[in-house]
Design a protein around this motif. Sequence first.
Motif, PDB file in Angstrom:
ATOM      1  N   GLU A  51       0.833  -1.210   0.000  1.00  0.00           N
ATOM      2  CA  GLU A  51       0.000   0.000   0.000  1.00  0.00           C
ATOM      3  C   GLU A  51       0.866   1.258   0.000  1.00  0.00           C
ATOM      4  O   GLU A  51       1.847   1.357   0.745  1.00  0.00           O
ATOM      5  CB  GLU A  51      -0.938  -0.014   1.214  1.00  0.00           C
ATOM      6  N   SER A  52       0.448   2.208  -0.847  1.00  0.00           N
ATOM      7  CA  SER A  52       1.287   3.395  -1.071  1.00  0.00           C
ATOM      8  C   SER A  52       1.342   4.303   0.155  1.00  0.00           C
ATOM      9  O   SER A  52       2.288   5.065   0.320  1.00  0.00           O
ATOM     10  CB  SER A  52       0.781   4.170  -2.269  1.00  0.00           C
ATOM     11  N   ASN A  53       0.328   4.232   1.012  1.00  0.00           N
ATOM     12  CA  ASN A  53       0.343   5.110   2.191  1.00  0.00           C
ATOM     13  C   ASN A  53       0.838   4.397   3.455  1.00  0.00           C
ATOM     14  O   ASN A  53       0.662   4.891   4.570  1.00  0.00           O
ATOM     15  CB  ASN A  53      -1.024   5.754   2.412  1.00  0.00           C
ATOM     16  N   LEU A  54       1.461   3.233   3.272  1.00  0.00           N
ATOM     17  CA  LEU A  54       2.045   2.496   4.394  1.00  0.00           C
ATOM     18  C   LEU A  54       3.000   3.408   5.187  1.00  0.00           C
ATOM     19  O   LEU A  54       3.722   4.219   4.621  1.00  0.00           O
ATOM     20  CB  LEU A  54       2.803   1.292   3.834  1.00  0.00           C
ATOM     21  N   MET A  55       2.952   3.268   6.500  1.00  0.00           N
ATOM     22  CA  MET A  55       3.886   4.023   7.343  1.00  0.00           C
ATOM     23  C   MET A  55       4.824   3.028   8.019  1.00  0.00           C
ATOM     24  O   MET A  55       4.481   1.847   8.191  1.00  0.00           O
ATOM     25  CB  MET A  55       3.131   4.832   8.412  1.00  0.00           C
ATOM     26  N   CYS A  56       6.002   3.502   8.410  1.00  0.00           N
ATOM     27  CA  CYS A  56       6.917   2.608   9.107  1.00  0.00           C
ATOM     28  C   CYS A  56       7.690   3.365  10.177  1.00  0.00           C
ATOM     29  O   CYS A  56       7.754   4.596  10.176  1.00  0.00           O
ATOM     30  CB  CYS A  56       7.861   1.930   8.125  1.00  0.00           C
TER      31      CYS A  56
ATOM     32  N   LEU B 241      10.958   4.745   4.122  1.00  0.00           N
ATOM     33  CA  LEU B 241      11.332   3.390   3.712  1.00  0.00           C
ATOM     34  C   LEU B 241      12.825   3.272   3.420  1.00  0.00           C
ATOM     35  O   LEU B 241      13.393   2.187   3.487  1.00  0.00           O
ATOM     36  CB  LEU B 241      10.521   2.976   2.473  1.00  0.00           C
ATOM     37  N   ALA B 242      13.465   4.381   3.102  1.00  0.00           N
ATOM     38  CA  ALA B 242      14.903   4.365   2.786  1.00  0.00           C
ATOM     39  C   ALA B 242      15.761   4.261   4.045  1.00  0.00           C
ATOM     40  O   ALA B 242      16.993   4.135   3.950  1.00  0.00           O
ATOM     41  CB  ALA B 242      15.275   5.620   2.009  1.00  0.00           C
ATOM     42  N   GLU B 243      15.137   4.285   5.220  1.00  0.00           N
ATOM     43  CA  GLU B 243      15.882   4.243   6.487  1.00  0.00           C
ATOM     44  C   GLU B 243      16.793   2.996   6.538  1.00  0.00           C
ATOM     45  O   GLU B 243      16.352   1.886   6.279  1.00  0.00           O
ATOM     46  CB  GLU B 243      14.873   4.192   7.646  1.00  0.00           C
ATOM     47  N   PRO B 244      18.069   3.189   6.862  1.00  0.00           N
ATOM     48  CA  PRO B 244      18.968   2.038   6.983  1.00  0.00           C
ATOM     49  C   PRO B 244      18.644   1.206   8.222  1.00  0.00           C
ATOM     50  O   PRO B 244      18.019   1.703   9.162  1.00  0.00           O
ATOM     51  CB  PRO B 244      20.348   2.681   7.099  1.00  0.00           C
TER      52      PRO B 244
ATOM     53  N   PHE C  47       2.659  -0.072   9.560  1.00  0.00           N
ATOM     54  CA  PHE C  47       1.255   0.178   9.913  1.00  0.00           C
ATOM     55  C   PHE C  47       0.591   1.118   8.918  1.00  0.00           C
ATOM     56  O   PHE C  47       1.274   1.876   8.214  1.00  0.00           O
ATOM     57  CB  PHE C  47       1.142   0.728  11.341  1.00  0.00           C
ATOM     58  N   PRO C  48      -0.742   1.079   8.854  1.00  0.00           N
ATOM     59  CA  PRO C  48      -1.469   2.002   7.965  1.00  0.00           C
ATOM     60  C   PRO C  48      -1.451   3.410   8.573  1.00  0.00           C
ATOM     61  O   PRO C  48      -1.053   3.570   9.741  1.00  0.00           O
ATOM     62  CB  PRO C  48      -2.877   1.428   7.934  1.00  0.00           C
ATOM     63  N   PRO C  49      -1.872   4.429   7.806  1.00  0.00           N
ATOM     64  CA  PRO C  49      -1.887   5.786   8.339  1.00  0.00           C
ATOM     65  C   PRO C  49      -2.571   5.855   9.713  1.00  0.00           C
ATOM     66  O   PRO C  49      -3.579   5.175   9.934  1.00  0.00           O
ATOM     67  CB  PRO C  49      -2.683   6.564   7.282  1.00  0.00           C
TER      68      PRO C  49
END
Lengths: 81, 150
Positions: free
Chosen positions: A48-53, A62-65, A75-77
């Motif tokens: 899902e494009s609005n996925l949060m992490c 998402l680029a977080e090392p 999780f979702p928004p």
Amino acid sequence: MKLKVVFFARYREVLGLDGEAVEGEFVSIEQLRAHLMQRGGAWQVLAESNLMCARNEELCKLAEPLADGDEVAFFPPVTGG
Amino acid sequence: MAIRVQTAAFDPGAEVNALHAANLGVGAVVSFVGYVRDFNDGREVAGMFLEHYPGMTEKALAKIAVEAGERWPLLKLEVLHRIGALEPGEPIVFVGVASGHRQAAFDACEFVMDYLKTRAPFWKKEQTAVGSCWVEGRASDEAAAGRWAK
């Protein structure tokens, strides 16, 4: 590296899983996400494009090392307040 | 600065009073209280469950509160958010800000709510006549938070 991966709200329900230990080599959360999505089926929810992490309880991209021992959450928004 | 995440109900009036108690330098208190509605997206809501991410929730709220304190001259700031099962009419969230003058309190209160809505790990699940469903995030909440970007 060893990671703890946790899921919340709709993702937790769709996956039927609060979280799990994941072992492998992942440069970023994006790579970890791709690895989990390769499992197919319900795991496509992570596309899902609005996925949060979050990494170690801090929102991130998402680029977080990643580093050994990290806790990663998907999780979702959020909908509090 | 106080951050509370709790299942227990609270009294918004008592929270407001506590914000200026014993501090005669407080000239303004602005508060926001969010309540569970009995209607959402065309469906009656019988109740709600609030899930959160224990550990991250408190950290995320503290981070927002610290940032508010850096942006405005505040004397006190309280963020209280409930979790677990809630019924229509019950308060979910309280944000109270005390400052010397009103503008800082107004702005900081809005800022905290806008950031809480988009950065604090809470998720609402509503119970309706057609079953229970997760509340979807709103683009308007993202836009509101975006106003505060520096």
